[in-house]
Design a protein around this motif. Structure first.
Motif, short mmCIF file in Angstrom:
data_model
loop_
_atom_site.label_atom_id
_atom_site.label_comp_id
_atom_site.label_asym_id
_atom_site.label_seq_id
_atom_site.Cartn_x
_atom_site.Cartn_y
_atom_site.Cartn_z
N THR A 126 0.89 -1.12 0.00
CA THR A 126 -0.04 -0.17 0.00
C THR A 126 0.76 1.12 -0.35
OG1 THR A 126 -1.42 1.01 0.87
CG2 THR A 126 -0.49 -0.11 2.46
N SER A 134 3.08 4.46 1.29
CA SER A 134 3.78 4.89 2.71
C SER A 134 2.73 5.42 3.50
CB SER A 134 5.38 5.61 1.57
OG SER A 134 4.20 7.30 1.26
N ALA A 135 3.17 5.73 4.55
CA ALA A 135 2.59 6.14 5.72
C ALA A 135 2.93 7.58 5.77
CB ALA A 135 3.30 5.61 7.48
N MET A 192 4.41 -0.74 2.01
CA MET A 192 3.98 -1.46 3.40
C MET A 192 3.22 -2.59 3.24
SD MET A 192 3.79 1.60 6.12
CE MET A 192 4.03 0.60 7.39
N ASP A 246 0.26 -4.33 3.93
CA ASP A 246 -1.49 -3.98 4.53
C ASP A 246 -1.74 -4.04 5.35
OD1 ASP A 246 -2.05 -3.21 2.34
OD2 ASP A 246 -3.36 -5.27 1.62
N TYR A 262 0.87 -1.53 7.59
CA TYR A 262 -0.10 0.33 7.07
C TYR A 262 -0.86 0.11 8.31
CZ TYR A 262 -1.89 4.03 4.95
OH TYR A 262 -2.47 4.73 4.97
N ARG A 292 -1.44 2.45 11.50
CA ARG A 292 -2.37 3.18 11.64
C ARG A 292 -3.10 3.03 13.59
NH1 ARG A 292 -3.95 6.37 6.93
NH2 ARG A 292 -5.55 7.61 9.10
#
Length: 370
Positions: A3, A5-6, A15, A17, A20, A24
């Motif tokens: 997914t 990037s942060a 990253m 899933d 990520y 979060r």
């Protein structure tokens, strides 16, 4: 699968899933909701609860998967036993870990708290309140200026900011720890932190009767756009309409009093005032008297200056007549007076103003541009 990037990582970093989602989740916040409700005098509903020494607006934490408005409706039903549709948001507040005093054991991560407008409740709806047993000990309607003494600092700041947003009518305000990111005039003058004048006199749409002295002549002074001039104390937002106490040079003429006082207090020039009506005041410390209300058009506004009677330099603002009523606690007589105000507005050929944030007038104003 990968997914994006942060937010705090370089765009080249990718990253899974799972990673990520874990990232979060580690940044999770609380989410809550509350509802601002007033009675017909503009007093705010606060709850007494057994688990806190301070008062609260109705509301609470959101359930998993629940939207803020769904949570607000549910909380009203659970806490007060009243079903109310909510369609208008007043504020969204970021409550930081430093902005709320909690036990370290709570590990408070911060909260996003939505405040909704619960409306003005009449006596029948108030009578239908059924506080939740074991949770809500009771409810009270209190003056806005009482909130800092009754609520925690963050809760009172948020409630007052939401009330100002409701009066302004421009949509939800964004707050951080109860304070607006973009303060309006009402925020800058700390509106509603001073006790509002409580004058529950009956309205009489007629000339003042003979035999009682006229102690006050206030005016509803219309700008061309339909708003009226209101004067605010710059320290606490206390409001008054232009006008004042008759002086000998006024020769017992309320119109002369209004013309003189408007010029002294606000450097405001007006058209010949017309009578709206009067309020019989039976509680004046010098004995029963009459308070006259008049209407006129603003024709010119000069530079602001101190009122020679008090030394106060007021903040001059334009507000709709409805907003002016909300700045006071005039009871049912206020609604009756408002009707007379709109009759006078129509006679002056002035349009009905739409609600908008109160507007401070600069040092001198060309009224033809409004």
């Amino acid at each position: 699968m990968t997914t994006t990037s942060a937010p705090d990582e370089r765009p080249s970093v990718r990253m899974t899933d799972e990673a990520y989602g874990a990232l979060r989740a580690s940044h999770a916040l609380w989410a809550g909701t509350s509802v601002l409700i007033t009675d017909q005098h503009g007093r705010i509903l606060v709850q007494r609860v057994g688990y806190r020494s301070t008062r609260l607006l109705p509301g609470g934490a959101l359930d998993p998967g629940e939207s803020p408005v769904q949570g607000a409706v549910r909380e009203l039903q659970e806490e007060l036993g009243v079903a109310v549709p909510l369609t208008r948001g007043l504020a969204v507040d970021w409550v930081s870990p430093a902005g709320r005093t909690t036990s370290p054991a709570v590990r408070f991560p911060g909260e996003l708290l939505h405040v909704f407008d619960g409306g003005v409740w009449d006596e029948d709806r108030i009578a239908s309140i059924r506080p939740a047993p074991g949770e809500i000990e009771g409810v009270d309607f209190v003056e806005p200026a009482e909130l800092p003494a009754l609520m925690s600092p963050d809760d009172s700041r948020r409630a007052l900011s939401a009330l100002r947003a409701r009066v302004n009518g421009a949509g939800p305000t964004i707050l951080e720890d109860g304070l607006p990111l973009s303060p309006t005039l009402l925020d800058r003058v700390n509106a509603f932190t001073q006790q509002r004048a409580v004058h529950h006199w009956p309205w009489r749409e007629a000339p003042a009767p003979a035999g009682l002295p006229v102690r006050q002549s206030w005016g509803w002074l219309f700008a061309p756009d339909g708003r009226v001039l209101v004067l605010l104390d710059p320290a606490n937002g206390a409001a008054c309409l232009p006008g004042g106490t008759p002086e000998p040079e006024d020769d017992q003429d309320p119109a002369a009093t209004l013309i003189r006082e408007a010029l002294e207090e606000a450097s405001a020039h007006v058209s010949p005032p017309t009578l709206l009506g009067h309020l019989p005041d039976r509680e004046h410390n010098a004995g029963p008297c009459i308070r006259v209300r008049m209407a006129a058009a603003l024709t010119h506004l000069g530079p602001s200056r101190p009122d020679p009677a008090t030394g106060q330099t007021y903040v001059r603002a334009l507000a709709t007549p409805e907003q002016v009523i909300e700045l006071f606690n005039w009871g049912s007589g206020g609604a009756d007076q408002l009707t007379a105000v709109h009759h006078a507005r129509a006679r002056l050929g002035v349009p009905r103003a739409s609600r908008q944030p109160l507007t401070e007038l600069p040092e001198a104003t060309d009224l033809t541009t409004l």
